[in-house]
Structures are given as C-alpha cells and as structure tokens.
Design a protein around this motif. Structure first.
Motif, PDB file in Angstrom:
ATOM      1  N   GLU A  34      17.736  -7.097 -17.528  1.00  0.00           N
ATOM      2  CA  GLU A  34      16.999  -6.113 -16.721  1.00  0.00           C
ATOM      3  C   GLU A  34      16.878  -6.561 -15.278  1.00  0.00           C
ATOM      4  OE1 GLU A  34      12.682  -3.788 -16.704  1.00  0.00           O
ATOM      5  OE2 GLU A  34      13.211  -5.151 -18.353  1.00  0.00           O
ATOM      6  N   GLY A  35      17.202  -5.659 -14.368  1.00  0.00           N
ATOM      7  CA  GLY A  35      17.070  -5.934 -12.949  1.00  0.00           C
ATOM      8  C   GLY A  35      18.214  -6.718 -12.339  1.00  0.00           C
ATOM      9  N   ALA A  36      19.255  -6.979 -13.118  1.00  0.00           N
ATOM     10  CA  ALA A  36      20.375  -7.786 -12.616  1.00  0.00           C
ATOM     11  C   ALA A  36      21.190  -7.024 -11.575  1.00  0.00           C
ATOM     12  CB  ALA A  36      21.281  -8.184 -13.781  1.00  0.00           C
ATOM     13  N   SER A  52      19.432  -3.537 -10.748  1.00  0.00           N
ATOM     14  CA  SER A  52      18.864  -3.284  -9.426  1.00  0.00           C
ATOM     15  C   SER A  52      19.930  -2.814  -8.441  1.00  0.00           C
ATOM     16  CB  SER A  52      18.203  -4.556  -8.894  1.00  0.00           C
ATOM     17  OG  SER A  52      19.136  -5.625  -8.825  1.00  0.00           O
ATOM     18  N   HIS A  53      21.162  -3.256  -8.660  1.00  0.00           N
ATOM     19  CA  HIS A  53      22.266  -2.852  -7.800  1.00  0.00           C
ATOM     20  C   HIS A  53      23.560  -3.028  -8.575  1.00  0.00           C
ATOM     21  CE1 HIS A  53      24.131  -1.973  -3.916  1.00  0.00           C
ATOM     22  NE2 HIS A  53      25.067  -2.852  -4.254  1.00  0.00           N
ATOM     23  N   VAL A  54      24.538  -2.157  -8.328  1.00  0.00           N
ATOM     24  CA  VAL A  54      25.827  -2.241  -9.004  1.00  0.00           C
ATOM     25  C   VAL A  54      26.953  -2.116  -7.989  1.00  0.00           C
ATOM     26  CG1 VAL A  54      27.345  -1.293 -10.795  1.00  0.00           C
ATOM     27  CG2 VAL A  54      24.863  -1.186 -11.101  1.00  0.00           C
ATOM     28  N   VAL A  55      27.942  -2.972  -8.118  1.00  0.00           N
ATOM     29  CA  VAL A  55      29.193  -2.832  -7.388  1.00  0.00           C
ATOM     30  C   VAL A  55      30.225  -2.292  -8.373  1.00  0.00           C
ATOM     31  CG1 VAL A  55      31.051  -4.007  -6.157  1.00  0.00           C
ATOM     32  CG2 VAL A  55      28.671  -4.737  -5.824  1.00  0.00           C
ATOM     33  N   GLU A 111      27.169 -12.512  -4.804  1.00  0.00           N
ATOM     34  CA  GLU A 111      26.663 -11.149  -4.621  1.00  0.00           C
ATOM     35  C   GLU A 111      26.089 -10.546  -5.892  1.00  0.00           C
ATOM     36  OE1 GLU A 111      28.117  -6.977  -2.513  1.00  0.00           O
ATOM     37  OE2 GLU A 111      29.631  -8.417  -3.199  1.00  0.00           O
ATOM     38  N   VAL A 112      26.584 -10.963  -7.053  1.00  0.00           N
ATOM     39  CA  VAL A 112      26.125 -10.365  -8.315  1.00  0.00           C
ATOM     40  C   VAL A 112      25.768 -11.458  -9.319  1.00  0.00           C
ATOM     41  CG1 VAL A 112      27.457  -8.253  -8.000  1.00  0.00           C
ATOM     42  CG2 VAL A 112      28.480 -10.165  -9.255  1.00  0.00           C
ATOM     43  N   ASP A 113      24.970 -11.059 -10.306  1.00  0.00           N
ATOM     44  CA  ASP A 113      24.565 -11.960 -11.389  1.00  0.00           C
ATOM     45  C   ASP A 113      25.426 -11.779 -12.635  1.00  0.00           C
ATOM     46  OD1 ASP A 113      22.126 -12.535  -9.803  1.00  0.00           O
ATOM     47  OD2 ASP A 113      21.548 -10.505 -10.430  1.00  0.00           O
ATOM     48  N   GLU A 166      30.957 -17.670  -8.331  1.00  0.00           N
ATOM     49  CA  GLU A 166      29.808 -18.432  -7.834  1.00  0.00           C
ATOM     50  C   GLU A 166      28.539 -17.585  -7.927  1.00  0.00           C
ATOM     51  OE1 GLU A 166      28.117 -19.912  -3.522  1.00  0.00           O
ATOM     52  OE2 GLU A 166      30.295 -19.954  -3.845  1.00  0.00           O
ATOM     53  N   GLY A 167      27.525 -18.124  -8.586  1.00  0.00           N
ATOM     54  CA  GLY A 167      26.260 -17.410  -8.727  1.00  0.00           C
ATOM     55  C   GLY A 167      26.216 -16.456  -9.907  1.00  0.00           C
ATOM     56  N   VAL A 168      27.350 -16.173 -10.509  1.00  0.00           N
ATOM     57  CA  VAL A 168      27.379 -15.290 -11.688  1.00  0.00           C
ATOM     58  C   VAL A 168      26.916 -16.089 -12.902  1.00  0.00           C
ATOM     59  CG1 VAL A 168      28.861 -13.946 -13.226  1.00  0.00           C
ATOM     60  CG2 VAL A 168      29.245 -13.897 -10.746  1.00  0.00           C
TER      61      VAL A 168
END
Length: 244
Positions: A19-21, A44-47, A87-89, A113-115
C-alpha cells in the motif's frame, strides 16, 4: 462496468503491491494496472512504460480518461530505460516471455537501485525468471498460479533477501523447484496439475513426431523426451495424490 475493468490476473498482481508504493508497470497494457492501483488508492504513484507508439498513446488516453495525470506518468521507452534510479519501490512486468523479462531486468540493472519488490508474470519460461532472481540477490517470497479464459498464469514475487531460502529443506531438488515453483509445489493447486498435464501432452506430441524419424539425432532426442515424460508423469502423480 467501466472501460478499464481489469482481469483477475491483473487484480492478483495488484494485490502484491504494498500500500502506498511507487510502482512501475513495464509494458503497461493500456495502463489498466496503473488505473486500478490509483483508483483503488493502492499506489501513491505509477510509471507506465510502453515501447511502441500505439500502446503509448492508448495508455496516455486511458490515464487522461480517469483524470490521473498527476499520479501516473506514461512514458515511452525500452524496458527500465523509462525509470530513474530510486524512482520506484516496486516493478511489475507482466505478460511477456520469461527470457524477455530477464533481459529487461539485466539490461536495466542500474535502475533497480531502491527497488525492494519485483512482481513478475511470465507467459512462459518461469524457470528462467526464478533462476535470474536466485542469481541476482532476489528472494522469491510469493507465488500464485491461476487460470483465466483457458490460459494458465504464474505470478512470481521477489524481495531483496537470501535467494536460496525458498529452496532449502524441500523434498524436491533445487533444479526441480526452479521449474515447478517452491511455493506452488507446497500448495499443490489443481491448476498446477493442469499446467503440467498440458506440458506432458505437448511433449507427447513431440515424441510422436520424433518417433516417425529414423535419423540417429531424432532417436537420441526421443530418448531425452521419454525421460522428460517420465519425470512429468511422476510429478503429476505426486500432485494428484500428495495434496496438503
């Protein structure tokens, strides 16, 4: 019924998004998953990434139709090239062959990176995807299998962790579990049985074709296929009788 009702397959993929990813959907199929995640306040946001102009324009139109341009960024590009590092989880890649999914992840390795979660749905070649996860520091944490409109889908979820964990202490070898799916094997769903029965039918047809040839190479291949069929027969027998 809205114009963006999504399949059970996509709903299942969405259910694995924390939730909120911040989510990337690579090869977004008209941004239907993105729409669902945003409309249901699951992300929260989608690419939404698309390679070709037609699907790219269709995805943009879909997001405009629900007024979500501020929460969904539709981008045109090859694989993970649409993303910036960190930029994304979560990254979702669904509806492609396993080899293509692996290539996308390998080619865009720096974008991971960061995923912290991958949600992958290969149409074929699930073993290739599991093997890539294991070799690249991703721990398979969830698997599910479902049938929709006569097609069987496997959904694989991985988080950063210890890749060998799901394969340890099991009755099947690691090589077998890379093919079968360690969690799917534990669950022993009737859908998994159906999948392997279909696979067996395909290989039986291959064997039938090979048996018509007198060439030595064909005969050697036939012996290999016979061994494969023996393994599948044993797997199916276990799935039918050894249910949890």
């Amino acid at each position: 019924m809205t114009s963006w009702m999504i399949s059970r397959r996509l709903q299942t993929i969405a259910s694995f998004c924390p939730e909120g990813a911040r989510v990337a959907d690579i090869g977004s199929d008209h941004a239907l998953l993105a729409s669902y995640l945003i409309e249901n306040k699951m992300a929260s946001h989608v690419v939404a990434g698309e390679l070709n102009e037609g699907p790219f324009q269709a995805a943009k139109k879909q997001i405009q139709s629900i007024g979500a341009e501020d929460r969904v960024s539709v981008r045109k590009g090859d694989g993970l090239a649409v993303l910036a590092p960190g930029e994304v989880d979560v990254i979702c890649i669904a509806g492609m062959g396993g080899q293509l999914i692996v290539s996308i992840l390998a080619d865009g390795a720096e974008k991971l990176e960061g995923v912290n979660r991958l949600i992958l749905q290969p149409n074929v070649g699930e073993e290739l995807v599991r093997r890539w996860m294991q070799e690249n520091g991703w721990q398979l944490t969830h698997e599910t299998i479902l049938e929709e409109d006569g097609i069987i889908y496997e959904i694989l979820v991985a988080d950063r962790g210890v890749p060998d964990t799901p394969y340890l202490g099991k009755e099947r070898t690691e090589e077998e579990l890379l093919r079968l799916g360690p969690f799917l094997w534990e669950e022993k769903s009737p859908v998994l049985t159906s999948k392997w029965m279909r696979e067996r039918d395909k290989w039986r047809k291959v064997l039938e074709q090979l048996s018509r040839s007198e060439k030595e190479e064909a005969q050697e291949r036939a012996r290999q296929v016979e061994k494969e069929l023996e393994w599948m027969d044993e797997v199916i027998a276990c799935l039918r009788t050894d249910k949890p």
